[in-house]
Scaffold this motif. Structure first.
Motif, mmCIF file in Angstrom:
data_model
loop_
_atom_site.group_PDB
_atom_site.id
_atom_site.type_symbol
_atom_site.label_atom_id
_atom_site.label_comp_id
_atom_site.label_asym_id
_atom_site.label_seq_id
_atom_site.Cartn_x
_atom_site.Cartn_y
_atom_site.Cartn_z
ATOM 1 N N VAL A 154 0.731 -1.164 -0.093
ATOM 2 C CA VAL A 154 0.020 0.098 -0.108
ATOM 3 C C VAL A 154 0.866 1.385 0.001
ATOM 4 N N THR A 155 2.142 1.364 0.794
ATOM 5 C CA THR A 155 2.717 2.501 0.887
ATOM 6 C C THR A 155 3.269 2.587 -0.526
ATOM 7 N N ARG A 156 3.931 1.757 -1.072
ATOM 8 C CA ARG A 156 4.771 1.838 -2.392
ATOM 9 C C ARG A 156 3.518 2.334 -3.465
ATOM 10 N N LEU A 157 2.231 1.740 -3.470
ATOM 11 C CA LEU A 157 1.297 2.274 -4.390
ATOM 12 C C LEU A 157 0.807 3.618 -4.390
ATOM 13 N N VAL A 158 0.860 4.053 -2.943
ATOM 14 C CA VAL A 158 0.401 5.288 -2.754
ATOM 15 C C VAL A 158 1.576 6.579 -2.934
ATOM 16 N N THR A 159 2.567 6.224 -2.309
ATOM 17 C CA THR A 159 3.852 7.222 -2.329
ATOM 18 C C THR A 159 4.805 7.024 -3.523
ATOM 19 N N GLY A 160 4.933 5.597 -3.951
ATOM 20 C CA GLY A 160 5.758 5.422 -5.006
ATOM 21 C C GLY A 160 7.201 4.970 -4.192
ATOM 22 N N THR A 161 7.117 5.322 -3.017
ATOM 23 C CA THR A 161 8.352 4.666 -1.983
ATOM 24 C C THR A 161 7.929 3.684 -0.874
ATOM 25 N N VAL A 162 8.813 3.593 -0.098
ATOM 26 C CA VAL A 162 8.361 2.623 1.221
ATOM 27 C C VAL A 162 8.236 3.609 2.304
ATOM 28 N N GLN A 163 8.068 4.666 2.444
ATOM 29 C CA GLN A 163 8.442 5.627 3.524
ATOM 30 C C GLN A 163 7.207 6.829 3.181
ATOM 31 N N VAL A 164 6.659 7.213 4.370
ATOM 32 C CA VAL A 164 5.545 8.223 4.329
ATOM 33 C C VAL A 164 6.075 9.347 5.425
ATOM 34 N N SER A 165 6.273 10.565 4.736
ATOM 35 C CA SER A 165 6.615 11.691 5.454
ATOM 36 C C SER A 165 5.972 12.921 5.215
ATOM 37 N N GLY A 166 6.294 13.962 5.963
ATOM 38 C CA GLY A 166 5.326 15.290 6.026
ATOM 39 C C GLY A 166 4.076 15.587 6.960
ATOM 40 N N MET A 167 4.628 14.809 8.095
ATOM 41 C CA MET A 167 3.561 14.802 9.016
ATOM 42 C C MET A 167 3.287 16.062 9.789
ATOM 43 N N ARG A 168 4.223 17.013 9.818
ATOM 44 C CA ARG A 168 4.422 18.376 10.560
ATOM 45 C C ARG A 168 3.525 19.476 9.842
ATOM 46 N N GLY A 169 3.018 19.024 8.517
ATOM 47 C CA GLY A 169 2.133 20.165 8.061
ATOM 48 C C GLY A 169 0.571 19.682 8.218
ATOM 49 N N ALA A 170 0.426 18.496 8.785
ATOM 50 C CA ALA A 170 -1.084 17.989 8.755
ATOM 51 C C ALA A 170 -1.645 18.557 10.170
ATOM 52 N N GLY A 171 -3.018 18.843 9.864
ATOM 53 C CA GLY A 171 -3.737 19.459 10.864
ATOM 54 C C GLY A 171 -3.779 18.706 12.113
ATOM 55 N N GLY A 172 -3.793 19.427 13.295
ATOM 56 C CA GLY A 172 -3.905 18.701 14.598
ATOM 57 C C GLY A 172 -2.344 17.921 15.103
ATOM 58 N N TYR A 173 -1.289 18.212 14.238
ATOM 59 C CA TYR A 173 -0.294 17.639 14.585
ATOM 60 C C TYR A 173 0.404 18.126 15.783
ATOM 61 N N GLU A 174 0.247 19.371 16.082
ATOM 62 C CA GLU A 174 0.851 20.200 17.524
ATOM 63 C C GLU A 174 0.206 19.575 18.625
ATOM 64 N N SER A 175 -1.077 19.369 18.555
ATOM 65 C CA SER A 175 -1.664 18.897 19.795
ATOM 66 C C SER A 175 -1.472 17.450 19.935
ATOM 67 N N ALA A 176 -1.575 16.561 18.863
ATOM 68 C CA ALA A 176 -1.261 15.181 19.044
ATOM 69 C C ALA A 176 0.282 14.865 19.287
ATOM 70 N N GLY A 177 1.193 15.969 18.666
ATOM 71 C CA GLY A 177 2.552 15.747 18.968
ATOM 72 C C GLY A 177 2.671 16.099 20.360
ATOM 73 N N TRP A 178 2.039 16.788 21.118
ATOM 74 C CA TRP A 178 2.309 17.099 22.373
ATOM 75 C C TRP A 178 1.917 15.894 23.551
#
Length: 348
Positions: A154-178
């Motif tokens: 699934v990861t390769r199908l969606v991203t073309g790689t075996v990694q997903v990054s970029g979470m810091r720009g997602a909504g709710g990241y600050e509170s979930a990160g805390w």
């Protein structure tokens, strides 16, 4: 004594007699002695071990392992294994990351979906084990392979790689990160949120195991499933909930890692399931079930963290850690068997 009586850590009333007798029946005694020995050893041979940075490093190293080891210990006390525990940390993190980064979901909603996924897989593992009578080793090995293939595909199908990054720009990241990835400064030490999760979940699991009816059921189904059923223990429900517990722990670890590093690899966690089992065994759990301690499992994880970081601080080759691990595992099995025999003699 009825299996439905007031529970205790070893599923029987605490023994009368000397302090030594009371200590002998504690499954975590060996892990406590081992942790003290490792702590003293590395404290003597390297100055960095007891520094603020050193303490925060080995606590950080032990924390995510400890979260999983506690849940795996409860499952082992209940007489089962979960070889999908390691890959579950990646599966839940990937679901969260894909929904948050590639579908634009709020991180909290994505975490909710990944939690539901984890609990469903855990419940399915437990149901299949109880419904078919197959060994949990085989059932969860199948789950491990299925999840590993799903993660990569699934990861390769969606991203073309075996990694997903970029979470810091997602909504709710600050509170979930805390909640899952914040740090607390204590002097020069930086304590990760995963350490707090580790302590809280260990305390909660210990309370459940020694103070609730469910804890007594866990010891009962692990000690003798036919006997537990004969006295009315809901064995199917108990084992399903135990498998769901390891899945929940996998979700917590996955969330901590994802929100801390803001990325996840599809093969993350693969191979760590054996470390979780080893930490539980070091902590006093027997491979045959019905005996063990979640506090001991947490101490087993602490031994891992102290030894792994202590070897680094001492400037030794990290390959020596595997030798240490093998010797520790063999010693733990021998010590645990001896403690159980002595505990049985004390109770008689």
């Amino acid at each position: 004594m009825s299996l439905l009586a007031k529970p205790s850590e070893t599923a029987v009333a605490p023994p009368e007699g000397t302090l030594l007798n009371r200590l002998i029946v504690r499954p975590e005694l060996g892990a406590l002695l081992g942790a003290l020995a490792v702590f003293v050893f590395f404290s003597i041979i390297t100055d960095s071990f007891l520094s603020s940075l050193g303490v925060s490093n080995w606590l950080d190293d032990a924390s995510t392992l400890g979260i999983m080891a506690v849940a795996v210990a409860m499952l082992m006390i209940g007489g089962e294994f979960d070889l999908s525990a390691g890959v579950m940390t990646a599966s839940t993190a990937l679901i969260t990351a894909l929904l948050a980064v590639h579908s634009g979901w709020n991180v909290w909603f994505a975490l909710g979906v990944s939690l539901l996924f984890a609990l469903t897989v855990g419940a399915l593992n437990g149901w299949v084990v109880m419904r078919t009578g197959l060994p949990s080793f085989i059932v969860t090995l199948g789950t491990f392979l299925a999840l590993q293939g799903l993660n990569l595909g699934v990861t390769r199908l969606v991203t073309g790689t075996v990694q997903v990054s970029g979470m810091r720009g997602a909504g709710g990241y600050e509170s979930a990160g805390w909640v899952f990835a914040s740090t607390t400064n204590i002097g020069d030490a930086r304590i990760q949120a995963s350490v707090v999760w580790w302590i809280v979940l260990t305390a909660l699991a210990a309370l459940i195991l020694v103070r609730t009816r469910f804890g007594n059921w866990t010891f009962a189904v692990g000690g003798s499933l036919p006997s537990a059923r004969a006295v009315g223990v809901p064995a199917v429900r108990t084992k399903i909930l135990l498998f769901m517990g390891t899945a929940f722990a996998g979700w917590v670890v996955g969330a901590c890692n994802l929100l801390r590093f803001s990325s996840v690899q599809a093969n993350q966690g693969v191979g760590l399931e054996f470390q979780y089992i080893i930490a539980a065994v070091i902590g006093g759990c027997l491979l045959t079930g019905g005996f063990g301690s979640v506090v001991g499992a947490a101490l087993g994880a602490l031994i891992f963290g102290m030894a792994r970081q202590g070897i680094v601080f001492a400037g030794w080759d990290s390959d020596w850690f595997m030798l240490f691990l093998g010797v520790l595992l063999l010693s733990a099995v021998l010590v645990n068997n001896e403690f159980k025999k002595r505990a049985e003699r004390v109770r008689r």
